[in-house]
Design a protein around this motif. Structure first.
Motif, PDB file in Angstrom:
ATOM      1  N   TRP A  57       0.804  -1.217   0.000  1.00 42.60           N
ATOM      2  CA  TRP A  57       0.000   0.000   0.000  1.00 42.60           C
ATOM      3  C   TRP A  57       0.844   1.277   0.000  1.00 42.60           C
ATOM      4  CZ3 TRP A  57      -4.416  -1.425  -1.692  1.00 42.60           C
ATOM      5  CH2 TRP A  57      -4.935  -2.685  -1.332  1.00 42.60           C
ATOM      6  N   LYS A  58       0.174   2.381   0.001  1.00 43.23           N
ATOM      7  CA  LYS A  58       0.821   3.691  -0.003  1.00 43.23           C
ATOM      8  C   LYS A  58       1.253   4.030   1.418  1.00 43.23           C
ATOM      9  CE  LYS A  58      -0.038   8.549  -1.087  1.00 43.23           C
ATOM     10  NZ  LYS A  58      -1.073   9.548  -1.494  1.00 43.23           N
ATOM     11  N   GLN A  59       2.525   3.815   1.703  1.00 47.45           N
ATOM     12  CA  GLN A  59       3.037   3.957   3.063  1.00 47.45           C
ATOM     13  C   GLN A  59       4.348   4.757   3.099  1.00 47.45           C
ATOM     14  OE1 GLN A  59       1.665   3.221   5.830  1.00 47.45           O
ATOM     15  NE2 GLN A  59       0.119   1.680   5.434  1.00 47.45           N
ATOM     16  N   PRO A  60       4.381   5.972   2.558  1.00 46.44           N
ATOM     17  CA  PRO A  60       5.637   6.729   2.558  1.00 46.44           C
ATOM     18  C   PRO A  60       6.160   7.039   3.956  1.00 46.44           C
ATOM     19  CG  PRO A  60       3.797   8.116   1.866  1.00 46.44           C
ATOM     20  CD  PRO A  60       3.288   6.705   1.878  1.00 46.44           C
ATOM     21  N   LYS A  61       5.281   7.304   4.908  1.00 44.54           N
ATOM     22  CA  LYS A  61       5.734   7.603   6.262  1.00 44.54           C
ATOM     23  C   LYS A  61       6.308   6.363   6.941  1.00 44.54           C
ATOM     24  CE  LYS A  61       2.524  11.451   7.028  1.00 44.54           C
ATOM     25  NZ  LYS A  61       1.394  11.964   7.861  1.00 44.54           N
ATOM     26  N   ALA A  62       5.670   5.239   6.730  1.00 49.13           N
ATOM     27  CA  ALA A  62       6.187   3.997   7.296  1.00 49.13           C
ATOM     28  C   ALA A  62       7.542   3.665   6.688  1.00 49.13           C
ATOM     29  CB  ALA A  62       5.196   2.855   7.053  1.00 49.13           C
ATOM     30  N   ASN A  63       7.650   3.818   5.376  1.00 44.94           N
ATOM     31  CA  ASN A  63       8.915   3.540   4.717  1.00 44.94           C
ATOM     32  C   ASN A  63      10.007   4.497   5.163  1.00 44.94           C
ATOM     33  OD1 ASN A  63       7.359   1.678   3.167  1.00 44.94           O
ATOM     34  ND2 ASN A  63       8.790   1.925   1.473  1.00 44.94           N
ATOM     35  N   ALA A  64       9.641   5.750   5.406  1.00 45.65           N
ATOM     36  CA  ALA A  64      10.631   6.724   5.866  1.00 45.65           C
ATOM     37  C   ALA A  64      11.208   6.315   7.223  1.00 45.65           C
ATOM     38  CB  ALA A  64       9.995   8.111   5.961  1.00 45.65           C
ATOM     39  N   ALA A  65      10.358   5.810   8.101  1.00 48.57           N
ATOM     40  CA  ALA A  65      10.828   5.359   9.412  1.00 48.57           C
ATOM     41  C   ALA A  65      11.754   4.163   9.266  1.00 48.57           C
ATOM     42  CB  ALA A  65       9.632   5.008  10.295  1.00 48.57           C
ATOM     43  N   ALA A  66      11.397   3.251   8.384  1.00 54.49           N
ATOM     44  CA  ALA A  66      12.250   2.081   8.143  1.00 54.49           C
ATOM     45  C   ALA A  66      13.569   2.490   7.505  1.00 54.49           C
ATOM     46  CB  ALA A  66      11.520   1.075   7.258  1.00 54.49           C
ATOM     47  N   GLN A  67      13.496   3.375   6.535  1.00 53.11           N
ATOM     48  CA  GLN A  67      14.696   3.791   5.822  1.00 53.11           C
ATOM     49  C   GLN A  67      15.665   4.537   6.732  1.00 53.11           C
ATOM     50  OE1 GLN A  67      14.791   2.705   2.604  1.00 53.11           O
ATOM     51  NE2 GLN A  67      16.967   3.206   2.631  1.00 53.11           N
ATOM     52  N   ALA A  68      15.137   5.271   7.695  1.00 56.14           N
ATOM     53  CA  ALA A  68      16.003   5.975   8.640  1.00 56.14           C
ATOM     54  C   ALA A  68      16.858   4.990   9.432  1.00 56.14           C
ATOM     55  CB  ALA A  68      15.165   6.828   9.586  1.00 56.14           C
ATOM     56  N   VAL A  69      16.257   3.863   9.795  1.00 56.71           N
ATOM     57  CA  VAL A  69      17.011   2.824  10.509  1.00 56.71           C
ATOM     58  C   VAL A  69      18.070   2.218   9.591  1.00 56.71           C
ATOM     59  CG1 VAL A  69      16.854   0.563  11.625  1.00 56.71           C
ATOM     60  CG2 VAL A  69      15.086   2.299  12.043  1.00 56.71           C
ATOM     61  N   LEU A  70      17.674   1.913   8.368  1.00 58.91           N
ATOM     62  CA  LEU A  70      18.600   1.304   7.418  1.00 58.91           C
ATOM     63  C   LEU A  70      19.752   2.248   7.066  1.00 58.91           C
ATOM     64  CD1 LEU A  70      16.011  -0.336   5.006  1.00 58.91           C
ATOM     65  CD2 LEU A  70      17.376  -1.495   6.757  1.00 58.91           C
ATOM     66  N   ASP A  71      19.448   3.528   6.870  1.00 60.13           N
ATOM     67  CA  ASP A  71      20.479   4.499   6.524  1.00 60.13           C
ATOM     68  C   ASP A  71      21.480   4.700   7.658  1.00 60.13           C
ATOM     69  OD1 ASP A  71      19.330   4.845   4.063  1.00 60.13           O
ATOM     70  OD2 ASP A  71      18.296   6.713   4.575  1.00 60.13           O
ATOM     71  N   GLY A  72      21.033   4.413   8.868  1.00 62.45           N
ATOM     72  CA  GLY A  72      21.915   4.513  10.029  1.00 62.45           C
ATOM     73  C   GLY A  72      22.707   3.240  10.285  1.00 62.45           C
ATOM     74  N   GLY A  73      22.602   2.275   9.371  1.00 62.51           N
ATOM     75  CA  GLY A  73      23.325   1.017   9.512  1.00 62.51           C
ATOM     76  C   GLY A  73      22.623  -0.004  10.374  1.00 62.51           C
ATOM     77  N   GLY A  74      21.342   0.234  10.666  1.00 63.40           N
ATOM     78  CA  GLY A  74      20.591  -0.661  11.535  1.00 63.40           C
ATOM     79  C   GLY A  74      20.159  -1.945  10.859  1.00 63.40           C
ATOM     80  N   ARG A  75      19.682  -2.892  11.681  1.00 63.81           N
ATOM     81  CA  ARG A  75      19.220  -4.183  11.186  1.00 63.81           C
ATOM     82  C   ARG A  75      17.904  -4.041  10.434  1.00 63.81           C
ATOM     83  NH1 ARG A  75      18.451  -8.370  15.839  1.00 63.81           N
ATOM     84  NH2 ARG A  75      18.027  -9.768  14.059  1.00 63.81           N
ATOM     85  N   ALA A  76      17.712  -4.910   9.483  1.00 64.98           N
ATOM     86  CA  ALA A  76      16.439  -4.955   8.777  1.00 64.98           C
ATOM     87  C   ALA A  76      15.302  -5.219   9.758  1.00 64.98           C
ATOM     88  CB  ALA A  76      16.470  -6.037   7.699  1.00 64.98           C
ATOM     89  N   LEU A  77      15.553  -6.022  10.776  1.00 66.78           N
ATOM     90  CA  LEU A  77      14.531  -6.315  11.779  1.00 66.78           C
ATOM     91  C   LEU A  77      14.062  -5.044  12.479  1.00 66.78           C
ATOM     92  CD1 LEU A  77      12.935  -8.514  13.354  1.00 66.78           C
ATOM     93  CD2 LEU A  77      14.805  -8.476  15.012  1.00 66.78           C
ATOM     94  N   ASP A  78      14.999  -4.206  12.879  1.00 65.21           N
ATOM     95  CA  ASP A  78      14.637  -2.945  13.528  1.00 65.21           C
ATOM     96  C   ASP A  78      13.898  -2.035  12.562  1.00 65.21           C
ATOM     97  OD1 ASP A  78      15.895  -3.690  15.931  1.00 65.21           O
ATOM     98  OD2 ASP A  78      17.837  -2.953  15.218  1.00 65.21           O
TER      99      ASP A  78
END
Length: 335
Positions: A57-78
C-alpha cells in the motif's frame, strides 16, 4: 491516485476473459523533497544496491521510518518494526492498530507477526488494548520459547513487558460501526470491506532480510476471527538465503495456500519475485470464484529484485531506497 483503503469494485465482469498479464508496472507517486525522484519499473524489476524497504500500500511515512534505521546502519529487523509502528499509531488508518475498525461486537482486535534473518519469528493474534502489536510480537520472539500468543494470554504478556493498555476504538471507527449495526449485513469480501494490511520487507547494509506484518483484520468480522497476517508462512515469510514475501487482502484465501511461503519457495526454484507473486495468485484464482475478492502479494529477493501482483486492480506498494520513495500500482489479473 488510488485510495489504498478501497479496492476498486468492478461494475461489470460479464464477457470478461481475464488473462495473465506481464505488462509493466507504473509508478504513480513519489515522496516530496529535493532528493525525491520519479522512476518507472519496466518489465522485470531492476537490480538494486544498498538497503531497501518495501511495503504493501501507499506507506511513505512507514517507509521513511524504516529507511532511517537502514540508513543509520541498523538491522532490517529494527527497520521493519519501526516502519509498521507508524500506521499502527495512526488513527486515520482504519485497518491497522489504533483507529482500526472493530469486530461485529465493537472490539478492536489486532494481529501481527515479525520474522528475522535467522528464521526466528514472533506473533500475536486476537490482541486487544495494545497500540503496537508488532512490538509485542517481537517480544514473543525474543523473550519467550514460543512463536505465537493469542487473546488474553497475549495481553497479559504484553502488560508484563511494560506495554500500556489503551482504548483503541476511536470515535470515527465507533460511529461507522454503529451505522453498520443498523443493518448488520456482513459478507467477508475485501473489495467491500475496504480492508488492507501493512506488510513490510527490508534488506539492510549486511544483505540480511527481515519482515513484519500487522493489521486490525476485516471490519465487523466474527469475534475471534484471525486472518493470515499473524501466521508465519501465510501473511509473511522470510528465508535469508532467498528472500521474503508478504500478503494482503482476504486472509482466508492466503491461509489456504500458505501464500507467503509459496512465493518464497517459488523464488527458491528460480522464479523472479514478479513471477512468484503471479503464480501464488493463480493458485487462488484456479480454485476460487475470484470476481469479488482481492488478494495481493509482495516479494523481495536477496538481489534486491522485487515484484507484486493482485487479483483485482487497486493494490499498490511503496519502495524506498537511497532517499527515493515511490508508490507503484501492482499488476493484476483482472483489469
Amino acid at each position: 491516485m488510488v485510495n489504498r483503503r478501497r479496492f476498486l469494485t468492478l461494475s461489470s465482469l460479464a464477457g470478461l476473459l481475464p488473462s495473465l498479464s506481464f505488462s509493466s508496472a507504473k509508478a504513480v507517486h513519489t515522496s516530496d523533497g529535493p532528493d525525491s525522484q520519479l522512476t518507472t519499473s519496466e518489465g522485470v524489476s531492476p537490480l538494486l544496491s544498498g538497503p531497501i524497504a518495501i511495503s504493501t500500500w501507499k506507506q511513505p511515512k512507514a517507509n521513511a521510518a524504516a529507511q532511517a534505521v537502514l540508513d543509520g546502519g541498523g538491522r532490517a529487523l529494527d527497520a521493519v518494526e519501526a516502519g509498521v509502528r507508524v500506521p499502527e499509531a495512526d488513527p486515520e488508518d482504519m485497518s491497522v492498530g489504533y483507529g482500526g475498525r472493530p469486530d461485529r461486537d465493537g472490539h478492536v482486535t489486532l494481529d501481527a507477526c515479525i520474522m528475522d534473518e535467522k528464521g526466528n519469528a514472533g506473533s500475536v493474534t486476537f490482541l486487544e488494548h495494545i497500540m503496537h502489536p508488532i512490538s509485542v510480537a517481537r517480544a514473543v520472539m525474543e523473550k519467550t520459547p514460543h512463536v505465537m500468543l493469542s487473546g488474553e494470554g497475549a495481553l497479559t504478556f504484553a502488560l508484563s513487558q511494560g506495554f500500556k493498555k489503551e482504548n483503541l476504538l476511536t470515535k470515527k471507527a465507533e460511529k461507522e460501526w454503529r451505522e453498520w449495526l443498523k443493518t448488520a449485513k456482513y459478507k467477508p469480501i475485501a473489495n467491500i470491506e475496504r480492508h488492507d494490511t501493512i506488510g513490510m520487507l527490508a534488506i539492510d547494509s549486511k544483505g540480511d532480510i527481515s519482515g513484519a506484518c500487522t493489521t486490525s483484520g476485516l471490519a465487523y468480522k466474527m469475534r475471534g476471527r484471525v486472518g493470515d497476517s499473524p501466521i508465519i508462512g501465510a501473511g509473511l515469510f522470510v528465508d535469508n538465503e532467498i528472500g521474503g514475501a508478504c500478503a494482503t487482502g482476504l486472509g482466508e484465501l492466503v491461509m489456504r495456500t500458505c501464500g507467503a511461503f509459496l512465493v518464497v519457495e517459488l523464488m527458491r526454484q528460480g522464479h523472479t519475485p514478479q513471477q512468484a507473486c503471479e503464480e501464488a495468485a493463480m493458485r487462488i484464482i484456479k480454485k476460487q470464484d475470484y470476481k469479488d475478492i482481492q488478494v495481493g502479494f509482495l516479494a523481495l529477493n536477496k538481489k534486491g529484485e522485487y515484484g507484486a501482483y493482485s487479483i483485482q486492480p487497486g493494490f499498490n506498494y511503496t519502495l524506498s531506497q537511497q532517499k527515493r520513495t515511490e508508490v507503484t500500482d501492482a499488476k493484476s489479473y483482472l483489469k
